[in-house]
Each structure stands twice: as C-alpha cells, then as structure tokens.
Scaffold this active site. Structure first.
Site, PDB file in Angstrom:
ATOM      1  N   GLU A 136     -45.744 -20.217 -21.632  1.00  0.00           N
ATOM      2  CA  GLU A 136     -45.464 -21.859 -21.862  1.00  0.00           C
ATOM      3  C   GLU A 136     -45.750 -22.854 -22.983  1.00  0.00           C
ATOM      4  O   GLU A 136     -44.879 -23.529 -23.530  1.00  0.00           O
ATOM      5  CB  GLU A 136     -46.474 -22.403 -20.306  1.00  0.00           C
ATOM      6  CG  GLU A 136     -46.465 -21.705 -19.225  1.00  0.00           C
ATOM      7  CD  GLU A 136     -45.089 -22.430 -18.621  1.00  0.00           C
ATOM      8  OE1 GLU A 136     -44.522 -23.226 -19.524  1.00  0.00           O
ATOM      9  OE2 GLU A 136     -44.475 -21.549 -17.819  1.00  0.00           O
ATOM     10  N   ARG A 140     -42.244 -24.778 -24.459  1.00  0.00           N
ATOM     11  CA  ARG A 140     -42.517 -26.150 -23.740  1.00  0.00           C
ATOM     12  C   ARG A 140     -43.021 -27.336 -24.708  1.00  0.00           C
ATOM     13  O   ARG A 140     -42.344 -27.948 -25.492  1.00  0.00           O
ATOM     14  CB  ARG A 140     -43.896 -26.281 -23.146  1.00  0.00           C
ATOM     15  CG  ARG A 140     -43.402 -26.080 -21.376  1.00  0.00           C
ATOM     16  CD  ARG A 140     -44.122 -26.563 -20.226  1.00  0.00           C
ATOM     17  NE  ARG A 140     -44.149 -25.545 -19.662  1.00  0.00           N
ATOM     18  CZ  ARG A 140     -44.557 -26.173 -17.940  1.00  0.00           C
ATOM     19  NH1 ARG A 140     -44.141 -27.155 -17.887  1.00  0.00           N
ATOM     20  NH2 ARG A 140     -44.619 -25.141 -17.048  1.00  0.00           N
ATOM     21  N   ASP A 281     -37.176 -13.465 -16.310  1.00  0.00           N
ATOM     22  CA  ASP A 281     -35.682 -14.268 -16.180  1.00  0.00           C
ATOM     23  C   ASP A 281     -34.970 -14.802 -17.754  1.00  0.00           C
ATOM     24  O   ASP A 281     -34.337 -14.235 -18.021  1.00  0.00           O
ATOM     25  CB  ASP A 281     -35.503 -15.856 -14.985  1.00  0.00           C
ATOM     26  CG  ASP A 281     -37.344 -16.660 -15.824  1.00  0.00           C
ATOM     27  OD1 ASP A 281     -38.255 -15.614 -16.378  1.00  0.00           O
ATOM     28  OD2 ASP A 281     -37.746 -17.567 -15.377  1.00  0.00           O
ATOM     29  N   GLU A 404     -33.401 -24.652 -12.644  1.00  0.00           N
ATOM     30  CA  GLU A 404     -31.897 -23.696 -12.455  1.00  0.00           C
ATOM     31  C   GLU A 404     -30.952 -24.650 -11.959  1.00  0.00           C
ATOM     32  O   GLU A 404     -29.871 -23.985 -12.425  1.00  0.00           O
ATOM     33  CB  GLU A 404     -33.126 -22.642 -12.347  1.00  0.00           C
ATOM     34  CG  GLU A 404     -34.006 -22.213 -13.627  1.00  0.00           C
ATOM     35  CD  GLU A 404     -35.208 -22.678 -13.276  1.00  0.00           C
ATOM     36  OE1 GLU A 404     -35.133 -23.495 -12.591  1.00  0.00           O
ATOM     37  OE2 GLU A 404     -36.006 -22.569 -14.211  1.00  0.00           O
TER      38      GLU A 404
HETATM   39  C1  DMJ Z   1     -38.889 -23.450 -17.421  1.00  0.00           C
HETATM   40  O1  DMJ Z   1     -40.317 -24.522 -17.799  1.00  0.00           O
HETATM   41  C2  DMJ Z   1     -38.248 -22.652 -18.312  1.00  0.00           C
HETATM   42  O2  DMJ Z   1     -37.269 -22.563 -18.061  1.00  0.00           O
HETATM   43  C3  DMJ Z   1     -38.780 -21.073 -17.959  1.00  0.00           C
HETATM   44  O3  DMJ Z   1     -38.220 -20.817 -19.015  1.00  0.00           O
HETATM   45  C4  DMJ Z   1     -39.043 -21.196 -16.218  1.00  0.00           C
HETATM   46  N1  DMJ Z   1     -37.959 -21.892 -15.292  1.00  0.00           N
HETATM   47  C5  DMJ Z   1     -39.325 -23.324 -15.801  1.00  0.00           C
HETATM   48  C6  DMJ Z   1     -38.705 -24.145 -14.806  1.00  0.00           C
HETATM   49  O4  DMJ Z   1     -38.474 -24.095 -13.564  1.00  0.00           O
END
Ligand code: DMJ
Length: 555
Positions: A136, A140, A281, A404
C-alpha cells in the site's frame, strides 16, 4: 443526454458536476493539515478557513466539523497497531493528499497542484512510528511521489505549468526516503519474498506475519524500478524483481498458476486459490506494465505465460461472448494445482481485468467481461465486494468506492470509442453522486442494497476513480493528445513511457531466467466442468480493506 451534462473546461469538455466532485473532494485533504491520523488532522494549515475550488473560483467553506469527528476516530485506531483495517494504508503521512497529486495535474489545475506539492514537501514526513503494508505504501505513496516528480520536471509541461519554483527534487528524495524505510521488508526472508508490513521507524515488527499475498509481494516492480532508474541505484529494482522471480518460481508446474497467499520463509502456498481478484490482481498487471515501462523481455514472457494459464484454467463458458453454446464467459477462482473450481464468487477487484486485456489487445474478451461487471453495477448502483455468480447475489456487501470498473470502462472507451462506455461512465458517476456523496466527501457504501454508508473515503477514490472518470470524458486531455505515451500504475498514477526509464546500467546483476515462461500462445482452451470442490472462502488481500473471512487472518 450525455452531452447535455458537459461544459467547457480549460478548452476541453468534462461533466460539470464531475469537476466539482473532484475539487470538492480534494479540498477535503488539501486544506487539511498533513498528519491525517494525528490529533491535528483537518485543522486548517494557517488557521484560516479552508477553501472550496468550485467552478473555477474559490469560495470559503468551513469543513472543520467533519474533520474533527473523523480525526478522533482515526487517532484512536492508529494507536492500536493491531487495527490493520486502518493502519495498513493510513500511515499517518497524509495519505489522501499525497495519493491525489497527479489527479490535480491531469485536471489542469496547476494552482492546486502546486499548493498541494508544497504542502507535501513542507509537512509530510515518513519518520513515523507507523506500521504500514509495504504494498500500500508503495503503490499509493511512492508511486504518487514519483509521478508528481516527473510531472514537475517534465520539460514539455503538457498539463499546463506544473513547475514548482526552486524545486530541488524534493519529491524524489521523499520517495527515496520512504523506499529505504520499506527495504527491511526484503531482509531476512529465505525466499526473497518480502514481509507484508514494516514499521517506518523500526523495520519489520518482531511479531511479523510470515505470510503474504502474491499481489502485495509481487507488485512492487513498477514503483521500485522507476525509483532505481531515476536514482541510478539498482537496489530497489533488484529486491522487487527478486520477489517477482521468487513467486514466479513457485507457480504450479502443472497449471502454471500461482496461489494467493504464500509463506515467505518456506515458500509454501498457504492460500491455494488462483483467480483474478484479491491477492493476485496487480501481480499480473505489473508483469505487463513493467514490460511496458522498462522493456524487459522476461516480464513480457512471464505475463504471456500467466495469461495463457488464466485462459486455460480460469476462463469458463463459451468461446465467443454473444454466440455459440454454453454459458457466457466468466473468470473463476480455482485451486492452483488442480485447476478445479474453489468457490462461486468473484470479487470487485477482478473488474480491472478487462482494462488489462485492452492493453494486450484482447478487446473482444474485454468487452464481454466488462459487460458482466456493468450488469452487476446496474443492479446495485455499485459493485459489491464479492458477488456470487451462481446465486446471482452479493456475498460481501460493501463498496469502498473502488475504481476497477471505471478503469476498464475508460480503457475500453479509448480502445473502441464506442459511446456506450460514455453512457456507462455517466451511469457510474450518477450512482456515486446519488448513493455515496456526503457532506465532507464521498463515503464507502457499507451495504450495496440498503445503501448505508461507512465513515471512510479511500485515497484511491481521488487517485483512481475520479481520475479515470474525468479522463473518460475529457477527450482533449494531454494524456490523450500530447503525443507522449502514458501508462497508469496500479494506483492510477500517470507515468510517461520514455527512453530514460529503459536505461538500466546494472543489468548484468540480473540473471536471465526466462525458463518456462517463453513462447506461450494466447490460445483459449475448451471450458472445463463447473464443479465446486471447496466453497469456503480463502485468505485474501483486499487492497485498502482488510477482510476477515471464515475466521482467518489477512496476511
Ligand atoms: C487500488 O489500491 C489498486 O488499484 C490496487 O492494485 C488494487 N485495488 C485498489 C483499489 O480498489
């Protein structure tokens, strides 16, 4: 109907209330003092009332009451280090302010961008007793700092004048400082796969969990690689790439699939679920995006092999979207070793996948899958965190303003220019306005059916959801028209793809390990049987939201 909602914006067009949506929201963090988890939070920077940037002019608006209420709650949670739901992401370092920087640039709002950058430079510090999730903090914060740094130092300034007077690479230095504080996660791990969390002051906590999710450990390469290449220091890329390779080497030799949770010391798969959503993902996403950015062929080889396994074992249903025998296509969760169905739910994170398919040119399948998620959105005015496709009902009911579906909608519009995707975007925008807008921002939906809310607005709402919505409608945006090729990180941070990032003078340190990844085709195999072998949920990594399922602890 759609076009009626447009108004001119800096020579472009964008939905009027959407511009306000972003700016109102940004006010919320940019006018607040930086320690977003401290008692001082949301008091004004200089004691004056904060400002709302509305339709190109400023109006004074007090937001103090909102901020104080939230800060007390947040402060209490931050003191409890065990409260992962808050602390994994928040970090006590003005997360939302940092995460939203390049959204302001993309909107061409140079005065607010410059103000926000200065605020970050002057007030944000990573020297904090905060335990954060490495993933994170990387996507971020590190990603946003690097994106904003590149926007400031871009000689072409396509978004308007985003330069900062006397800028001395401060954001790059901050990114470096943060990354150094994250490095202990990569030490004392037998596999090279990093620990999931570090304390920014003291390193890996003594009671640290040895289990991590694949996406969390294996999706650090874009940001760490960028940092290495900007600094000319291979360390960051090297540790991130080592983690990717370690995970890759643990994939099933039979199916080629990876699980969602792994023990970083033993290399054993604790979570054997393989799917497109939580826990995996962005691992797939970053194999491709690392290749796009750095041009390393081994990343593309891994991606192609992974995509082939996904098509072979995860995709069920008929070959074509709208014709032929069988059920409409769907990507399911399977056991990584046997390929057998593990449950009958899909999570909302999976909705990123059509966007990724657009990037590799599998637009037809992307259109089909996107339509499935949009149908769910239409039913609830949001995407439930988990949707049971067999029962055709949500399994987990909240919607934390995730981007998404918007991201895929935007990328599909860019690929097809079909106005249907503008309609989808408008529909999403109207649902957000109707169900999630609150006095001080936009709120997580606690329950997509009764539409009750939570006191939480994830930072990715501004960095991704709003950005992709804005770009969907802003045809003339420099992202589309400047001639520069841009890529979005998994947190939606924009980075230009240029030669400079393809230079890696330390290349000889990385052994060539293409191995089994080479030469995969994208052939789509016949659909295996839909048979549930284990309907219980597994440990998962839900970016931004820690989910406890079946009493298991999220790594
Ligand atoms: C985001 O923080 C990023 O896209 C992450 O890879 C997965 N999805 C969250 C938001 O849903």
């Amino acid at each position: 109907m759609l076009l009626l909602a447009h108004r001119p914006l800096r020579g472009r067009t964008a939905p009027a209330h959407f511009h306000d949506l972003v700016c109102d929201c940004f006010l919320w963090c940019s006018s607040a003092r930086v320690d977003s988890a401290s008692p001082r939070v949301f008091t004004n920077v200089d004691g004056a009332p904060p400002h709302v940037f509305t339709r190109g002019r400023r109006t004074s608006t007090r937001v103090h009451s909102c901020g104080r209420r939230i800060s007390t709650r947040v402060e209490r949670s931050v003191r409890q280090h065990s409260n992962l739901n808050i602390n994994d992401v928040l970090g006590n370092y003005s997360l939302t302010l940092v995460d939203a920087l390049d959204t302001l640039a993309i909107m061409g709002n140079s005065s607010e961008f410059q103000k926000a950058v200065k605020l970050v430079i002057n007030t944000v510090s990573f020297d904090k007793d905060s335990t954060v999730q490495v993933f994170e903090a990387t996507i971020r914060v590190l990603g946003s700092l690097l994106s904003a740094h590149r926007i400031i130092t871009d000689s072409k300034q396509p978004f308007g004048d985003m330069t900062i007077k006397d800028y001395d690479n401060e954001l790059l230095h901050m990114a470096h400082d943060l990354a150094v504080r994250l490095l202990p996660a990569f030490e004392n791990t037998k596999t090279g796969i990093p620990y999931p969390r570090v304390n920014l002051k003291t390193g890996v906590p003594p009671d640290s969990n040895n289990e991590t999710c694949t996406a969390g450990a294996g999706s650090l390469l874009v940001e760490f690689g960028m940092l290495s290449r900007l600094l000319g220091d291979s360390t960051f890329e090297w540790v991130a790439r080592r983690a990717v390779k370690a995970l890759w080497s643990l994939r099933s030799s039979g199916t080629g699939l990876l699980g969602n949770v792994v023990n970083i010391q033993t290399g054993h798969w604790v979570g054997k679920q393989s799917g497109l959503g939580a826990g995996l993902d962005s691992f797939y996403e970053y194999l491709l995006k690392s290749y796009i950015l750095f041009g390393e062929k081994e990343d593309l080889d891994m991606f192609n092999a992974a995509y082939h396994s996904i098509q072979s074992y995860l995709r069920r249903g008929r070959e074509a979207c709208n014709e032929g025998e069988g059920d409409p296509p769907l990507y399911v969760n399977v056991d990584m070793f046997s390929g057998r169905l593990m449950n009958t739910w899909m999570d909302s994170l999976q909705a990123f996948f059509p966007g990724l398919q657009v990037l590799i040119g599998d637009v037809e399948d992307a259109i089909c899958l996107h339509a499935f998620y949009y149908a769910i959105w239409k039913r609830y005015g949001a995407l439930p965190e988990r949707y049971n496709w067999q029962l055709q009902a949500p399994d987990v009911f909240f919607y934390p303003l995730r981007p998404e579906l918007v991201e895929s909608t935007y990328l599909l519009y860019q690929a097809t220019k079909n106005p249907f995707y503008l309609h989808v975007g408008m529909d999403i925008l109207q649902s957000l306005e109707k169900y999630t807008k609150v006095k001080c921002g936009y709120a997580t939906l606690h329950h997509v059916i009764d539409k009750s809310k939570e006191d939480r607005m994830e930072s990715f709402f501004l960095s991704e959801t709003c950005k992709y919505l804005y770009l969907l409608f802003d045809e003339e945006n420099p992202v589309h028209k400047s001639g520069t090729r841009y890529m979005f990180t998994t947190e939606g941070h924009v980075v230009s793809v240029d030669r400079h990032l393809r230079e890696a003078p330390w290349k000889e340190f990385f052994p060539d390990e293409r191995g089994r990844a080479a030469g995969s085709s994208l052939r789509r195999p016949a659909a295996p049987d839909l048979k549930v072998i284990n309907s219980s949920s597994n440990v998962s990594c839900f970016s931004g939201v820690t989910l406890h399922v079946d009493g298991e602890k999220t790594p």
